[in-house]
Design a protein around this motif. Structure first.
Motif, PDB file in Angstrom:
ATOM      1  N   PRO A 252       0.652  -1.167   0.326  1.00  0.00           N
ATOM      2  CA  PRO A 252      -0.010   0.092  -0.045  1.00  0.00           C
ATOM      3  C   PRO A 252       0.908   1.319   0.156  1.00  0.00           C
ATOM      4  CG  PRO A 252      -0.852  -1.502   1.570  1.00  0.00           C
ATOM      5  CD  PRO A 252       0.602  -2.085   1.161  1.00  0.00           C
ATOM      6  N   ASN A 253       0.452   2.237  -0.790  1.00  0.00           N
ATOM      7  CA  ASN A 253       1.182   3.468  -0.810  1.00  0.00           C
ATOM      8  C   ASN A 253       2.578   3.387  -1.436  1.00  0.00           C
ATOM      9  OD1 ASN A 253      -0.888   4.932   0.311  1.00  0.00           O
ATOM     10  ND2 ASN A 253      -0.290   4.359   2.337  1.00  0.00           N
ATOM     11  N   SER A 254       2.778   2.325  -2.209  1.00  0.00           N
ATOM     12  CA  SER A 254       4.190   2.052  -2.676  1.00  0.00           C
ATOM     13  C   SER A 254       4.515   3.092  -3.589  1.00  0.00           C
ATOM     14  CB  SER A 254       4.363   0.708  -3.376  1.00  0.00           C
ATOM     15  OG  SER A 254       3.320   0.335  -4.609  1.00  0.00           O
ATOM     16  N   THR A 255       3.797   3.714  -4.434  1.00  0.00           N
ATOM     17  CA  THR A 255       4.240   4.804  -5.369  1.00  0.00           C
ATOM     18  C   THR A 255       4.469   6.100  -4.723  1.00  0.00           C
ATOM     19  OG1 THR A 255       2.230   3.942  -6.824  1.00  0.00           O
ATOM     20  CG2 THR A 255       3.097   6.345  -7.286  1.00  0.00           C
ATOM     21  N   ASP A 256       3.961   6.207  -3.792  1.00  0.00           N
ATOM     22  CA  ASP A 256       4.292   7.394  -2.888  1.00  0.00           C
ATOM     23  C   ASP A 256       5.665   7.180  -2.148  1.00  0.00           C
ATOM     24  OD1 ASP A 256       2.062   8.989  -3.670  1.00  0.00           O
ATOM     25  OD2 ASP A 256       1.122   8.599  -1.670  1.00  0.00           O
ATOM     26  N   MET A 257       5.813   6.187  -1.606  1.00  0.00           N
ATOM     27  CA  MET A 257       7.085   5.551  -0.986  1.00  0.00           C
ATOM     28  C   MET A 257       8.263   5.837  -1.961  1.00  0.00           C
ATOM     29  SD  MET A 257       5.217   2.778   1.141  1.00  0.00           S
ATOM     30  CE  MET A 257       6.622   2.154   2.279  1.00  0.00           C
ATOM     31  N   ASN A 258       8.015   5.288  -3.083  1.00  0.00           N
ATOM     32  CA  ASN A 258       9.145   5.107  -4.052  1.00  0.00           C
ATOM     33  C   ASN A 258       9.515   6.435  -4.587  1.00  0.00           C
ATOM     34  OD1 ASN A 258       9.867   2.294  -4.137  1.00  0.00           O
ATOM     35  ND2 ASN A 258       7.774   1.840  -5.084  1.00  0.00           N
ATOM     36  N   LYS A 259       8.419   7.505  -4.735  1.00  0.00           N
ATOM     37  CA  LYS A 259       8.765   8.668  -5.044  1.00  0.00           C
ATOM     38  C   LYS A 259       9.593   9.461  -4.031  1.00  0.00           C
ATOM     39  CE  LYS A 259       7.951  12.349  -7.557  1.00  0.00           C
ATOM     40  NZ  LYS A 259       8.673  13.515  -7.002  1.00  0.00           N
ATOM     41  N   ILE A 260       9.361   9.209  -2.672  1.00  0.00           N
ATOM     42  CA  ILE A 260      10.440   9.708  -1.734  1.00  0.00           C
ATOM     43  C   ILE A 260      11.451   9.242  -1.895  1.00  0.00           C
ATOM     44  CG2 ILE A 260      10.772  10.020   0.670  1.00  0.00           C
ATOM     45  CD1 ILE A 260       7.511   9.741   0.945  1.00  0.00           C
ATOM     46  N   ILE A 261      11.833   7.894  -1.967  1.00  0.00           N
ATOM     47  CA  ILE A 261      13.072   7.138  -2.091  1.00  0.00           C
ATOM     48  C   ILE A 261      13.835   7.889  -3.427  1.00  0.00           C
ATOM     49  CG2 ILE A 261      14.396   5.231  -2.410  1.00  0.00           C
ATOM     50  CD1 ILE A 261      11.814   3.661  -1.081  1.00  0.00           C
ATOM     51  N   SER A 262      12.998   8.051  -4.508  1.00  0.00           N
ATOM     52  CA  SER A 262      13.687   8.344  -5.881  1.00  0.00           C
ATOM     53  C   SER A 262      14.095   9.942  -5.667  1.00  0.00           C
ATOM     54  CB  SER A 262      12.497   8.318  -6.868  1.00  0.00           C
ATOM     55  OG  SER A 262      13.129   8.843  -8.298  1.00  0.00           O
ATOM     56  N   ASP A 263      13.257  10.779  -4.846  1.00  0.00           N
ATOM     57  CA  ASP A 263      13.797  11.962  -4.828  1.00  0.00           C
ATOM     58  C   ASP A 263      15.116  12.356  -3.918  1.00  0.00           C
ATOM     59  OD1 ASP A 263      11.651  13.046  -6.052  1.00  0.00           O
ATOM     60  OD2 ASP A 263      10.223  13.484  -4.547  1.00  0.00           O
ATOM     61  N   TRP A 264      15.239  11.480  -2.795  1.00  0.00           N
ATOM     62  CA  TRP A 264      16.439  11.602  -2.162  1.00  0.00           C
ATOM     63  C   TRP A 264      17.765  10.984  -2.715  1.00  0.00           C
ATOM     64  CZ3 TRP A 264      17.254  14.867   1.269  1.00  0.00           C
ATOM     65  CH2 TRP A 264      16.344  15.231   2.322  1.00  0.00           C
ATOM     66  N   LEU A 265      17.187   9.959  -3.639  1.00  0.00           N
ATOM     67  CA  LEU A 265      18.505   9.289  -4.368  1.00  0.00           C
ATOM     68  C   LEU A 265      18.910  10.368  -5.371  1.00  0.00           C
ATOM     69  CD1 LEU A 265      20.183   6.673  -4.931  1.00  0.00           C
ATOM     70  CD2 LEU A 265      18.361   6.039  -6.610  1.00  0.00           C
ATOM     71  N   VAL A 266      18.072  10.946  -6.120  1.00  0.00           N
ATOM     72  CA  VAL A 266      18.714  11.729  -7.219  1.00  0.00           C
ATOM     73  C   VAL A 266      19.141  12.947  -6.628  1.00  0.00           C
ATOM     74  CG1 VAL A 266      17.669  13.449  -8.784  1.00  0.00           C
ATOM     75  CG2 VAL A 266      16.713  11.299  -8.768  1.00  0.00           C
ATOM     76  N   LYS A 267      18.727  13.608  -5.426  1.00  0.00           N
ATOM     77  CA  LYS A 267      19.340  14.719  -4.571  1.00  0.00           C
ATOM     78  C   LYS A 267      20.766  14.335  -4.235  1.00  0.00           C
ATOM     79  CE  LYS A 267      15.245  16.911  -3.023  1.00  0.00           C
ATOM     80  NZ  LYS A 267      14.175  17.142  -2.009  1.00  0.00           N
ATOM     81  N   ALA A 268      21.011  13.109  -3.733  1.00  0.00           N
ATOM     82  CA  ALA A 268      22.232  12.787  -3.508  1.00  0.00           C
ATOM     83  C   ALA A 268      23.093  12.400  -4.593  1.00  0.00           C
ATOM     84  CB  ALA A 268      22.001  11.285  -2.435  1.00  0.00           C
ATOM     85  N   ASP A 269      22.532  11.800  -5.495  1.00  0.00           N
ATOM     86  CA  ASP A 269      23.454  11.678  -6.884  1.00  0.00           C
ATOM     87  C   ASP A 269      24.127  12.986  -7.290  1.00  0.00           C
ATOM     88  OD1 ASP A 269      23.803   9.036  -6.967  1.00  0.00           O
ATOM     89  OD2 ASP A 269      22.122   8.575  -8.176  1.00  0.00           O
ATOM     90  N   ASN A 270      22.996  13.990  -7.304  1.00  0.00           N
ATOM     91  CA  ASN A 270      23.427  15.050  -7.858  1.00  0.00           C
ATOM     92  C   ASN A 270      24.299  15.967  -7.284  1.00  0.00           C
ATOM     93  OD1 ASN A 270      22.298  17.173  -9.930  1.00  0.00           O
ATOM     94  ND2 ASN A 270      22.207  18.360  -8.114  1.00  0.00           N
ATOM     95  N   ILE A 271      24.512  15.698  -5.980  1.00  0.00           N
ATOM     96  CA  ILE A 271      25.472  16.340  -4.925  1.00  0.00           C
ATOM     97  C   ILE A 271      26.909  15.789  -5.178  1.00  0.00           C
ATOM     98  CG2 ILE A 271      26.255  16.872  -2.439  1.00  0.00           C
ATOM     99  CD1 ILE A 271      23.264  16.997  -1.685  1.00  0.00           C
ATOM    100  N   VAL A 272      26.910  14.475  -5.506  1.00  0.00           N
ATOM    101  CA  VAL A 272      28.095  13.520  -5.698  1.00  0.00           C
ATOM    102  C   VAL A 272      28.641  14.354  -7.132  1.00  0.00           C
ATOM    103  CG1 VAL A 272      29.260  11.533  -6.193  1.00  0.00           C
ATOM    104  CG2 VAL A 272      27.462  11.721  -4.400  1.00  0.00           C
ATOM    105  N   SER A 273      27.548  14.485  -8.052  1.00  0.00           N
ATOM    106  CA  SER A 273      28.065  14.788  -9.352  1.00  0.00           C
ATOM    107  C   SER A 273      28.669  16.240  -9.282  1.00  0.00           C
ATOM    108  CB  SER A 273      26.721  14.804 -10.210  1.00  0.00           C
ATOM    109  OG  SER A 273      27.004  15.189 -11.713  1.00  0.00           O
ATOM    110  N   GLU A 274      28.081  17.128  -8.743  1.00  0.00           N
ATOM    111  CA  GLU A 274      28.489  18.549  -8.607  1.00  0.00           C
ATOM    112  C   GLU A 274      29.864  18.524  -8.073  1.00  0.00           C
ATOM    113  OE1 GLU A 274      27.352  21.508  -9.270  1.00  0.00           O
ATOM    114  OE2 GLU A 274      25.614  20.246 -10.332  1.00  0.00           O
ATOM    115  N   TYR A 275      30.190  17.754  -7.007  1.00  0.00           N
ATOM    116  CA  TYR A 275      31.564  17.580  -6.457  1.00  0.00           C
ATOM    117  C   TYR A 275      32.665  17.144  -7.702  1.00  0.00           C
ATOM    118  CZ  TYR A 275      31.285  18.709  -1.552  1.00  0.00           C
ATOM    119  OH  TYR A 275      30.838  19.455  -0.467  1.00  0.00           O
ATOM    120  N   LEU A 276      31.999  15.923  -8.388  1.00  0.00           N
ATOM    121  CA  LEU A 276      32.986  15.447  -9.594  1.00  0.00           C
ATOM    122  C   LEU A 276      33.144  16.315 -10.563  1.00  0.00           C
ATOM    123  CD1 LEU A 276      31.428  11.926  -9.360  1.00  0.00           C
ATOM    124  CD2 LEU A 276      33.680  12.513  -8.882  1.00  0.00           C
ATOM    125  N   LYS A 277      32.304  17.157 -10.896  1.00  0.00           N
ATOM    126  CA  LYS A 277      32.646  18.240 -11.852  1.00  0.00           C
ATOM    127  C   LYS A 277      33.639  19.432 -11.375  1.00  0.00           C
ATOM    128  CE  LYS A 277      27.515  18.942 -13.653  1.00  0.00           C
ATOM    129  NZ  LYS A 277      26.720  19.888 -13.415  1.00  0.00           N
TER     130      LYS A 277
END
Length: 435
Positions: free
Chosen positions: A55-80
């Protein structure tokens, strides 16, 4: 992908293992129950997400995806910048982001939109809406972008949207009718917006986009926003916005219509006073009886319009009609009774109740439904009413003294062009020249 979602004793975390180990909690929790292989039964190990039957897996996965993208984006900014971020540094960045204290220059398009919406909420809600702009429009825009990202299976970055090719594509996409939902990797996504927008609604989306770009430029997250302004000016074509105003007879009809409670009566009188003076909402809020004076056996109100205060500082001198004076006396010279939002809310109800403004207009909502006149009338239409009723009888230089306008082109924006024409004006062609 530099980070990965994992389950840590039922809690879903973002895992990062460079120069240390980080397990950042996303706030998503699943059952701690495991199968015979000692795997969590509610976790999809193949796709690294909550199982779709939870139940509510769509919302839960959206939250996980948002944090994952933010984390990856921060790592990417450092690598640049040729640097590698440690696990502890990444966690610190994410903690600050979670607490609302982060100023991480992430490149994700929507990362700073909530901050921008809060700014607009303060401007439009807390301080009182000084225009017809609706805060709801900003929530609709967020939903529109989320729908775009879902349909195109992407997460937009600033670099994706800061070019004419994307603007063209987004513009066209707005005009296409969307399905109710799509299925991607077994997950159902239900669209929040319908698409199929008409030019006026497309213009609204681009108005929000323009404001947000300006905000991103202020934060030095994008370098230039002039290309968007040029695109909007050249490509977004909207016919003259349909407005409606009250004729002089309708002002009297509404004035004589009695409502069943004091709130409606007060709002009615404030609205009519705006129709008789051209007052903006801020001028209503700052009304001061002390600026009423006698002039040529009449009463006039002299003030510097709040909108132009500190800019041109031109004094508006407004003659007060007998009805305007009667309204002021009835309200004990107190116009600042309710907030702008509440006043407009009551105004719509009382105009509908009066049945004086039930005529259909050519204006349409986003579904294509024609709106009735009372649905278009707001406090700001009082200023349009004032100017429209006087434009053909008062010399322009005189009228511009009433309204404190410096340019005729600005004054003309307030005119209601939906009014019926007067065929008698061409009767001069029937007059025979004198011999």
């Amino acid at each position: 992908m530099y980070c990965k979602p994992k389950v840590n004793n039922g809690s879903v975390v973002i895992y990062y293992g460079t120069k240390g180990v980080m397990r950042f909690p996303t706030g998503v929790k699943i059952s701690k129950s495991k199968d015979r292989s000692k795997k969590f039964i509610q976790w999809d190990y193949k796709n690294n997400r909550v199982s779709i039957d939870v139940p509510n897996s769509t919302d839960m996965n959206k939250i996980i995806s948002d944090w994952l993208v933010k984390a990856d984006n921060i790592v990417s900014e450092y690598l640049k910048d040729g640097a590698t971020i440690t696990a502890d540094e990444l966690k610190s960045n994410l903690d600050r982001l979670k607490d609302g204290k982060a100023q991480v220059k992430t490149s994700l398009f929507l990362d700073h939109y909530d901050e921008y919406m809060e700014r607009k909420r303060v401007q439009l809600v807390e301080r009182g809406n000084k225009s017809n702009e609706s805060y709801k429009t900003y929530g609709t825009f967020r939903s529109t972008i989320e729908d775009y990202e879902a349909e195109h299976q992407t997460t937009l970055k600033n670099s994706d949207v800061t070019n004419n090719d994307w603007l063209n594509h987004f513009h066209s996409w707005l005009t296409i009718k969307r399905k109710k939902q799509i299925i991607h990797d077994g997950v159902i996504y239900k669209f929040k917006t319908k698409g199929n927008l008409k030019p006026a609604s497309v213009d609204k989306r681009f108005e929000v986009l323009t404001g947000y770009f300006t905000y991103l430029k202020e934060k030095e997250l994008i370098k230039d926003d002039n290309f968007l302004k040029r695109y909007k000016r050249n490509e977004i074509t909207v016919t003259s916005k349909i407005k409606t105003t009250l004729s002089i007879n309708e002002i009297h009809e509404l004035y004589n219509y009695k409502f069943d409670n004091d709130v409606k009566e007060n709002v009615k009188l404030i609205f009519i006073f705006s129709c008789l003076t051209g007052f903006r909402w801020k001028d209503i809020e700052n009304f001061d009886k002390g600026f009423i004076c006698d002039f040529k056996e009449s009463k006039v109100y002299k003030h510097v319009a709040q909108k132009t205060k500190g800019k041109i500082g031109k004094i508006a001198t407004i003659p007060l009609s007998k009805m305007a004076i009667e309204i002021l006396e009835t309200l004990n010279y107190n116009l600042k009774i309710y907030s702008n939002a509440y006043t407009n809310q009551v105004l719509h109800k009382l105009l509908k109740e009066s049945k004086l403004f039930d005529q259909l207009t050519l204006a349409e909502d986003e579904t294509g439904k024609n709106l009735k006149r009372y649905e278009l009338l707001t406090m700001h239409r009082g200023r349009d009413t004032f100017i429209t009723n006087l434009i053909n009888t008062v010399p322009l230089h005189e009228l511009m003294s009433y309204t404190s306008h410096e340019k005729l082109s600005t004054l003309q924006k307030y005119i209601d062009y939906s009014r019926d024409i007067n065929p008698e004006y061409v009767s001069i062609f029937d007059e025979k020249p004198a011999n």
